[in-house]
Write an enzyme that holds these catalytic residues in place. Structure first.
Site, PDB file in Angstrom:
ATOM      1  N   ASP A  13     -31.548  64.808 -39.185  1.00  0.00           N
ATOM      2  CA  ASP A  13     -30.368  65.511 -39.700  1.00  0.00           C
ATOM      3  C   ASP A  13     -30.698  66.016 -41.094  1.00  0.00           C
ATOM      4  O   ASP A  13     -31.707  65.626 -41.685  1.00  0.00           O
ATOM      5  CB  ASP A  13     -29.151  64.567 -39.739  1.00  0.00           C
ATOM      6  N   SER A  14     -29.789  66.828 -41.637  1.00  0.00           N
ATOM      7  CA  SER A  14     -29.975  67.289 -43.013  1.00  0.00           C
ATOM      8  C   SER A  14     -29.685  66.173 -44.018  1.00  0.00           C
ATOM      9  O   SER A  14     -29.960  66.336 -45.193  1.00  0.00           O
ATOM     10  CB  SER A  14     -29.027  68.460 -43.282  1.00  0.00           C
ATOM     11  N   CYS A  76     -27.969  67.146 -35.655  1.00  0.00           N
ATOM     12  CA  CYS A  76     -27.393  68.074 -36.636  1.00  0.00           C
ATOM     13  C   CYS A  76     -26.987  69.319 -35.854  1.00  0.00           C
ATOM     14  O   CYS A  76     -27.822  69.911 -35.161  1.00  0.00           O
ATOM     15  CB  CYS A  76     -28.455  68.406 -37.677  1.00  0.00           C
ATOM     16  N   GLU A 155     -21.849  63.394 -48.368  1.00  0.00           N
ATOM     17  CA  GLU A 155     -23.157  63.102 -48.976  1.00  0.00           C
ATOM     18  C   GLU A 155     -23.000  62.441 -50.353  1.00  0.00           C
ATOM     19  O   GLU A 155     -23.876  61.711 -50.778  1.00  0.00           O
ATOM     20  CB  GLU A 155     -23.993  64.379 -49.111  1.00  0.00           C
ATOM     21  N   CYS A 187     -19.902  68.884 -36.646  1.00  0.00           N
ATOM     22  CA  CYS A 187     -20.902  68.601 -37.677  1.00  0.00           C
ATOM     23  C   CYS A 187     -21.021  67.087 -37.679  1.00  0.00           C
ATOM     24  O   CYS A 187     -20.004  66.384 -37.712  1.00  0.00           O
ATOM     25  CB  CYS A 187     -20.423  69.094 -39.036  1.00  0.00           C
ATOM     26  N   HIS A 189     -21.763  65.061 -39.824  1.00  0.00           N
ATOM     27  CA  HIS A 189     -21.238  64.366 -41.011  1.00  0.00           C
ATOM     28  C   HIS A 189     -19.745  64.015 -40.846  1.00  0.00           C
ATOM     29  O   HIS A 189     -19.254  63.081 -41.472  1.00  0.00           O
ATOM     30  CB  HIS A 189     -21.366  65.258 -42.254  1.00  0.00           C
TER      31      HIS A 189
END
Ligand code: DGL
Length: 277
Positions: A13-14, A76, A155, A187, A189
């Protein structure tokens, strides 16, 4: 076979978003070894041009391929939308993305055929969810909406603050008038702030995360190829987490979310790691 020889599931993932998929993989496939890469120092991917997301994703895939892998999960949505086909062409390892599984789960869940999709600018621009949803259900009402402020909240570990509530309320306001019955968290996240999203959308809106369905698909694929780890492998299992950002900060978020202690190492996707894996 020792710990580092045991073929692993590579997950990328990012940043910390793919941990939502890791959690489900750990729950449904407890004997499997996981090697994770979170590209925290280059997060977010959402606003970046396609070519850049593709290049970063291919770098991470090469990084993960240093390990013996039995499958790869692009955890992701932004990277899945841009790079899934290209990654599949370039590796012999089976590769799963998160968009098809999320779309399938939403179709199973919707009661009135009104589906909302929230994601990064990149995912919304790609229209990958609309295409996946329409392939099996052409008559759905679908509304997609980018929420670029959510990933930075997650994040920076600020999901529990008053500021986060204000951001989530204002980001989702344009979506509420569409009266969707199901909302895809497009997403990885977003499940980390699912409580907040759920409170703002209201209890009659079903929230869909791709994680559960992706892990189910992974399990079925491994079973079909006779690649499932046995109980005996569970004793050897040795997960490893890599981040291109601050490993301590990553570890704090990851351990809280996954509820276990973790090995986290800083690494750059562009540079192969040296020494013992
Ligand atoms: N977690 C990612 C996704 O599912 C990417 C978020 C980002 O880096 O913008 O889209």
């Amino acid at each position: 076979m020792n710990r580092s020889d045991q073929p692993a599931i590579g997950i990328l993932d990012s940043g910390v978003g793919g941990l939502t998929v890791v959690k489900e993989v750990m729950r449904q496939l407890p004997a499997e070894r996981i090697i994770y890469f979170g590209d925290t120092s280059r997060c977010p991917y959402g606003p970046r041009p396609r070519e850049e997301v593709l290049r970063f994703t291919l770098e991470i895939v090469r990084f993960l391929e240093q390990f013996p892998l039995k499958a790869l999960v692009i955890a992701c949505n932004t990277a899945t939308a841009v790079a899934l086909d290209e990654v599949r062409k370039r590796t012999s390892i089976p590769v799963l993305g998160v968009i098809e599984p999320g779309a399938r789960a939403a179709i199973r869940t919707t009661t009135r055929g009104r589906i909302g999709v929230i994601g990064t600018q990149g995912t919304v621009r790609s229209r990958a969810y609309e295409k996946a949803l329409r392939r099996s259900s052409p008559h759905l009402y679908i509304v997609s909406h980018a929420c670029p402020a959510f990933v930075p909240l997650v994040e920076s570990d600020c999901g529990g603050t008053e500021e986060a509530r204000r951001v989530v309320e204002s980001s989702l306001a344009p979506l509420k008038e569409h009266r969707v019955d199901t909302l895809i968290l497009g997403c990885t996240h977003y499940p980390l702030i699912a409580n907040l999203i759920g409170e703002v959308m209201g209890e009659d809106v079903h929230l869909i995360s791709s994680a559960e369905e992706t892990a189910r698909e992974l399990k079925a694929m491994l079973a079909q190829r006779n690649l499932l780890a046995s109980e005996e492998h569970a004793l050897l299992r040795d997960h490893h987490f890599y981040t291109s950002g601050d490993p301590e900060f990553f570890r704090r978020i990851a351990e809280r979310w996954l509820g276990c202690s973790l090995k986290v190492t800083r690494a750059a996707a562009e540079t192969p790691i040296s020494g013992s894996l």
